[in-house]
Design a protein around this motif. Structure first.
Motif, PDB file in Angstrom:
ATOM      1  N   ALA A 122      56.156  40.235  27.783  1.00 57.59           N
ATOM      2  CA  ALA A 122      56.412  38.974  27.486  1.00 57.59           C
ATOM      3  C   ALA A 122      57.463  38.300  27.876  1.00 57.59           C
ATOM      4  O   ALA A 122      58.479  38.816  28.553  1.00 57.59           O
ATOM      5  CB  ALA A 122      56.696  39.599  25.752  1.00 57.59           C
ATOM      6  N   ILE A 123      57.647  36.841  27.524  1.00 59.72           N
ATOM      7  CA  ILE A 123      58.902  35.981  27.714  1.00 59.72           C
ATOM      8  C   ILE A 123      59.501  35.907  26.448  1.00 59.72           C
ATOM      9  O   ILE A 123      58.724  35.494  25.396  1.00 59.72           O
ATOM     10  CB  ILE A 123      58.346  34.694  28.393  1.00 59.72           C
ATOM     11  N   SER A 124      60.889  35.715  26.470  1.00 55.02           N
ATOM     12  CA  SER A 124      61.436  35.361  25.341  1.00 55.02           C
ATOM     13  C   SER A 124      61.784  33.985  24.892  1.00 55.02           C
ATOM     14  O   SER A 124      61.342  33.085  25.760  1.00 55.02           O
ATOM     15  CB  SER A 124      63.068  36.152  25.404  1.00 55.02           C
ATOM     16  N   ALA A 125      62.088  34.014  23.744  1.00 52.06           N
ATOM     17  CA  ALA A 125      62.171  32.470  22.922  1.00 52.06           C
ATOM     18  C   ALA A 125      63.020  31.648  24.090  1.00 52.06           C
ATOM     19  O   ALA A 125      62.917  30.635  24.031  1.00 52.06           O
ATOM     20  CB  ALA A 125      62.783  32.435  21.870  1.00 52.06           C
ATOM     21  N   LYS A 202      64.195  22.048  28.061  1.00 51.92           N
ATOM     22  CA  LYS A 202      62.703  22.562  28.430  1.00 51.92           C
ATOM     23  C   LYS A 202      62.156  22.963  27.243  1.00 51.92           C
ATOM     24  O   LYS A 202      62.603  23.699  26.332  1.00 51.92           O
ATOM     25  CB  LYS A 202      62.781  23.457  29.645  1.00 51.92           C
ATOM     26  N   LYS A 203      60.516  22.952  27.459  1.00 51.27           N
ATOM     27  CA  LYS A 203      59.707  23.350  26.248  1.00 51.27           C
ATOM     28  C   LYS A 203      59.696  24.845  26.597  1.00 51.27           C
ATOM     29  O   LYS A 203      59.405  25.522  27.410  1.00 51.27           O
ATOM     30  CB  LYS A 203      58.593  22.637  26.399  1.00 51.27           C
ATOM     31  N   ARG A 204      59.963  25.631  25.271  1.00 43.72           N
ATOM     32  CA  ARG A 204      59.650  27.004  25.123  1.00 43.72           C
ATOM     33  C   ARG A 204      58.920  27.434  23.863  1.00 43.72           C
ATOM     34  O   ARG A 204      58.495  26.533  23.174  1.00 43.72           O
ATOM     35  CB  ARG A 204      61.254  27.567  24.964  1.00 43.72           C
ATOM     36  N   HIS A 205      58.379  28.598  23.885  1.00 49.00           N
ATOM     37  CA  HIS A 205      57.832  29.080  22.786  1.00 49.00           C
ATOM     38  C   HIS A 205      58.631  30.358  21.740  1.00 49.00           C
ATOM     39  O   HIS A 205      59.326  30.942  22.587  1.00 49.00           O
ATOM     40  CB  HIS A 205      56.358  29.889  23.207  1.00 49.00           C
ATOM     41  N   PHE A 206      58.390  30.006  20.551  1.00 48.05           N
ATOM     42  CA  PHE A 206      59.111  31.173  19.878  1.00 48.05           C
ATOM     43  C   PHE A 206      58.165  31.490  18.805  1.00 48.05           C
ATOM     44  O   PHE A 206      56.989  30.804  18.224  1.00 48.05           O
ATOM     45  CB  PHE A 206      60.309  30.659  19.129  1.00 48.05           C
ATOM     46  N   SER A 207      58.663  32.547  17.751  1.00 44.30           N
ATOM     47  CA  SER A 207      58.116  32.918  16.695  1.00 44.30           C
ATOM     48  C   SER A 207      59.155  33.569  15.878  1.00 44.30           C
ATOM     49  O   SER A 207      59.484  34.930  16.114  1.00 44.30           O
ATOM     50  CB  SER A 207      56.897  33.647  16.834  1.00 44.30           C
ATOM     51  N   ASN A 294      61.534  36.175  18.703  1.00 46.47           N
ATOM     52  CA  ASN A 294      62.260  35.893  17.448  1.00 46.47           C
ATOM     53  C   ASN A 294      63.653  35.350  18.140  1.00 46.47           C
ATOM     54  O   ASN A 294      64.286  36.101  18.393  1.00 46.47           O
ATOM     55  CB  ASN A 294      62.413  36.900  16.362  1.00 46.47           C
ATOM     56  N   ARG A 295      63.852  34.020  17.783  1.00 46.11           N
ATOM     57  CA  ARG A 295      65.258  33.407  18.400  1.00 46.11           C
ATOM     58  C   ARG A 295      66.311  34.225  17.835  1.00 46.11           C
ATOM     59  O   ARG A 295      67.329  34.310  18.707  1.00 46.11           O
ATOM     60  CB  ARG A 295      65.180  31.909  18.083  1.00 46.11           C
ATOM     61  N   ASP A 296      66.720  34.291  16.699  1.00 44.92           N
ATOM     62  CA  ASP A 296      67.784  35.247  16.126  1.00 44.92           C
ATOM     63  C   ASP A 296      67.926  36.599  16.663  1.00 44.92           C
ATOM     64  O   ASP A 296      68.810  37.293  17.048  1.00 44.92           O
ATOM     65  CB  ASP A 296      67.864  35.215  14.837  1.00 44.92           C
ATOM     66  N   GLU A 297      66.769  37.315  16.499  1.00 47.66           N
ATOM     67  CA  GLU A 297      66.646  38.602  17.035  1.00 47.66           C
ATOM     68  C   GLU A 297      66.826  38.646  18.504  1.00 47.66           C
ATOM     69  O   GLU A 297      67.556  39.632  19.187  1.00 47.66           O
ATOM     70  CB  GLU A 297      65.498  39.309  16.586  1.00 47.66           C
ATOM     71  N   GLU A 298      66.321  37.835  19.325  1.00 48.25           N
ATOM     72  CA  GLU A 298      66.574  37.874  20.586  1.00 48.25           C
ATOM     73  C   GLU A 298      68.033  37.723  21.099  1.00 48.25           C
ATOM     74  O   GLU A 298      68.528  38.673  21.807  1.00 48.25           O
ATOM     75  CB  GLU A 298      66.000  36.685  21.513  1.00 48.25           C
ATOM     76  N   LEU A 299      68.797  37.084  20.357  1.00 49.80           N
ATOM     77  CA  LEU A 299      70.467  37.042  20.721  1.00 49.80           C
ATOM     78  C   LEU A 299      71.003  38.371  20.403  1.00 49.80           C
ATOM     79  O   LEU A 299      71.828  38.965  21.187  1.00 49.80           O
ATOM     80  CB  LEU A 299      70.985  35.988  19.945  1.00 49.80           C
ATOM     81  N   LYS A 300      70.290  39.087  19.353  1.00 43.54           N
ATOM     82  CA  LYS A 300      70.851  40.401  18.728  1.00 43.54           C
ATOM     83  C   LYS A 300      70.573  41.541  20.009  1.00 43.54           C
ATOM     84  O   LYS A 300      71.294  42.253  20.247  1.00 43.54           O
ATOM     85  CB  LYS A 300      70.500  40.792  17.536  1.00 43.54           C
ATOM     86  N   MET A 301      69.383  41.295  20.399  1.00 44.46           N
ATOM     87  CA  MET A 301      69.041  42.106  21.420  1.00 44.46           C
ATOM     88  C   MET A 301      69.691  42.189  22.611  1.00 44.46           C
ATOM     89  O   MET A 301      69.687  43.033  23.460  1.00 44.46           O
ATOM     90  CB  MET A 301      67.520  42.109  21.606  1.00 44.46           C
ATOM     91  N   ASP A 302      70.124  40.815  23.008  1.00 43.73           N
ATOM     92  CA  ASP A 302      71.022  40.658  24.153  1.00 43.73           C
ATOM     93  C   ASP A 302      72.344  41.237  24.033  1.00 43.73           C
ATOM     94  O   ASP A 302      73.269  41.050  24.833  1.00 43.73           O
ATOM     95  CB  ASP A 302      71.095  39.360  24.520  1.00 43.73           C
ATOM     96  N   SER A 303      72.904  41.611  22.917  1.00 47.50           N
ATOM     97  CA  SER A 303      74.242  41.895  22.751  1.00 47.50           C
ATOM     98  C   SER A 303      74.433  43.377  22.739  1.00 47.50           C
ATOM     99  O   SER A 303      73.563  44.234  22.706  1.00 47.50           O
ATOM    100  CB  SER A 303      74.600  41.557  21.156  1.00 47.50           C
ATOM    101  N   PRO A 304      75.526  43.752  23.342  1.00 50.68           N
ATOM    102  CA  PRO A 304      76.017  45.108  23.668  1.00 50.68           C
ATOM    103  C   PRO A 304      75.881  45.870  22.508  1.00 50.68           C
ATOM    104  O   PRO A 304      75.617  47.165  22.615  1.00 50.68           O
ATOM    105  CB  PRO A 304      77.372  45.065  24.315  1.00 50.68           C
ATOM    106  N   GLU A 305      76.283  45.290  21.011  1.00 56.46           N
ATOM    107  CA  GLU A 305      76.379  46.206  19.876  1.00 56.46           C
ATOM    108  C   GLU A 305      75.010  46.584  19.533  1.00 56.46           C
ATOM    109  O   GLU A 305      74.757  47.730  19.112  1.00 56.46           O
ATOM    110  CB  GLU A 305      76.843  45.210  18.810  1.00 56.46           C
TER     111      GLU A 305
END
Length: 332
Positions: A122-125, A202-207, A294-305
């Protein structure tokens, strides 16, 4: 004093006690005993000791993960508590050895990095490939497991296009004679649910409709029972970390991506036809760590925490899988 000698002492103590006091004594003694004593059937012996015609207890059969070795010795504190009770005669029924337990240093866990550099998933948001998320999280889980004594942990990286790579990773895991396989992924949604937005010009996709982790097993795996056991442990650890599971897979809106929910409390699903789960020779589980579309969860998944929380949860699940009753009681 050897552990099993305690059985005869306890039998003498409980003779003549009233039923409610007998129960209290049994519970108190259980808290003092090391784990191995429960394997020898001490609790049935304790209650039967006051009977006129005691019968030898039958040893219960229990499912154990592959590559079993001896359990670690009881802690000094446990041994001290037993020694304080003093020496007694050893009953013949107590001479049987305790059942073997999982040896962390010998348990071979394969961490399958989902997808490949050629087929990135998959490609993230924000236009990051799932493979990058999978690799980073799998490496952290590997690090934690090895630090916890699981020295035989193996990171499995596969090359090639999507479907051929699935058979390659199964063959590699089987060739490694693994005891357990955990496939690491990050989630998205069917294309029909995607929405457009602009990110960095750039145009991206999200849900943002769904979020959360999910855990999958195949009922066609040769050891489905153990697969389900480990899946439950992983899911419960995710929940213990304060995470919520993705509920959409049980909904008709998912169409062909809908899957039976095996446990509505923890978020364990069956995905019977998934090659990496049904073709492996060992128990196998797939973890979707979270939604990167998911735009919010992507940021969380990218966090060390968040990565630390998930990897710590997986490590705890593996430890409990290896030594279930020690994990249940905890250190005394």
């Amino acid at each position: 004093m050897r552990r099993c000698e305690l059985i005869r002492v306890l039998g003498g103590i409980v003779v003549g006690l009233r039923p409610h006091r007998l129960l209290v004594v049994a519970i108190a003694v259980f808290a003092l005993l090391p784990i191995e004593v429960s394997d020898a059937g001490w609790l049935p012996d304790l209650f039967k000791s006051s009977s006129k015609h005691p019968k030898a207890p039958k040893r219960a059969k229990s499912a154990k993960p592959a590559r079993l070795a001896r359990h670690r010795a009881p802690s000094k504190q446990r041994a001290t508590r037993l020694a304080a009770l003093g020496p007694v005669a050893l009953p013949p029924s107590a001479s049987k050895p305790a059942a073997a337990k999982c040896d962390p240093s010998a348990l071979r866990i394969v961490l399958d990095v989902g997808h490949t550099a050629e087929s990135e998933g998959a490609i993230s948001a924000r236009n990051v490939a799932e493979f990058a998320f999978n690799l980073r999280l799998a490496r952290l889980i590997e690090e934690k497991l090895k630090a916890d004594g699981f020295a035989e942990t193996r990171l499995l990286l596969t090359e090639g296009k999507a479907r051929p790579s699935l058979f390659k990773r199964v063959a590699a895991a089987n060739d490694l004679h693994a005891d357990l396989l955990l496939s690491i992924h990050h989630d998205s949604v069917p294309n029909k649910m995607l929405e457009d937005w602009e990110f960095e010009g750039k145009k991206r996709h999200f849900s943002d409709r769904f979020s959360g982790y999910s855990v999958f097993v195949s009922r066609n795996n040769p050891d489905f029972k153990t697969s389900l056991l480990f899946a439950e442990l992983v899911a419960r650890e995710m929940k213990a970390e304060g995470l919520q599971y993705a509920e959409q897979y049980s909904q008709p809106i998912m169409g062909p991506d809908q899957h039976p929910l095996l446990n509505k409390d923890t978020g364990v699903y069956s995905y019977d036809k998934l090659i990496v789960l049904r073709r492996t020779a060992m128990p196998a589980v797939l973890l979707e760590a979270g939604s990167i579309i998911n735009r919010d969860e992507e940021l969380k998944m990218d966090s060390p925490e968040r990565r630390n929380a998930i990897s710590s949860g997986v490590a705890s699940a593996v430890k409990e899988f290896c030594e279930p009753r020690w994990a249940l009681l905890g250190p005394l």
